[in-house]
Scaffold this motif. Structure first.
Motif: not given
Length: 170
Positions: A23-38
């Motif tokens: 919960l403390d770490r932002p999930a990163v799918q790849n370097e180019e596009q951060p995950p959206n709010e949903a």
């Protein structure tokens, strides 16, 4: 034998702590596009519900651990009442757990609330309009914040470790 159950309880608590750490770490799918709010909300809910399920499983395993401490090798109680009928109501562990069950704000009570909340669909809420606004206290459910879950997790861990230490001295 009971130490194997202590290890299982500890393992479930460790996994729950790991999920809560997500919960403390932002999930990163790849370097180019951060995950959206949903997607972030979905991951957050999954981590919370997963950690709650692991906490509930650890509580159930804790009951089995106590039964094993009292040489009940094949029975696996799922409730405090089942444990008490299995080993009797006199042992210190049963009394301590009953006290926790009765005390508001205890880790046992918090887990009970979480289990009730997680086992039922959310209550339907009326839409608010100018005609139907009435000031009432809304039941918001148990505290599912990471801090509250970690506090409960630490209390369960302390209880399990204390039991293991007491019984390994013999």
């Amino acid at each position: 034998m009971a130490s194997q159950w202590h290890s299982m309880v500890s393992q479930k608590l460790f996994l729950a702590r790991t999920l809560l750490g997500q919960l403390d770490r932002p999930a990163v799918q790849n370097e180019e596009q951060p995950p959206n709010e949903a997607e972030q909300a979905l991951r957050r809910e999954a981590a919370i519900q997963g950690s709650i399920e692991l906490l509930l499983r650890s509580r159930r395993l804790l009951l089995v651990m106590v039964a094993r401490l009292y040489q009940k090798k094949s029975e696996e109680p799922t409730t405090l009442a089942e444990l008490a009928s299995l080993i009797g109501s006199e042992p210190n562990e049963v009394n301590r757990l009953r006290e926790l069950e009765q005390r508001s704000g205890s880790w046992w009570n918090h887990l009970e609330q979480l289990e009730n909340s997680q086992s039922r669909p959310p209550a339907t809420r009326k839409t608010v309009s100018a005609e139907n606004i009435i000031a009432v206290s809304a039941d918001s459910g148990p505290d599912r914040s990471a801090a509250a879950l970690l506090k409960t997790l630490n209390a369960v861990k302390h209880f399990a470790d204390d039991l293991e230490e007491q019984h390994s001295e013999w």
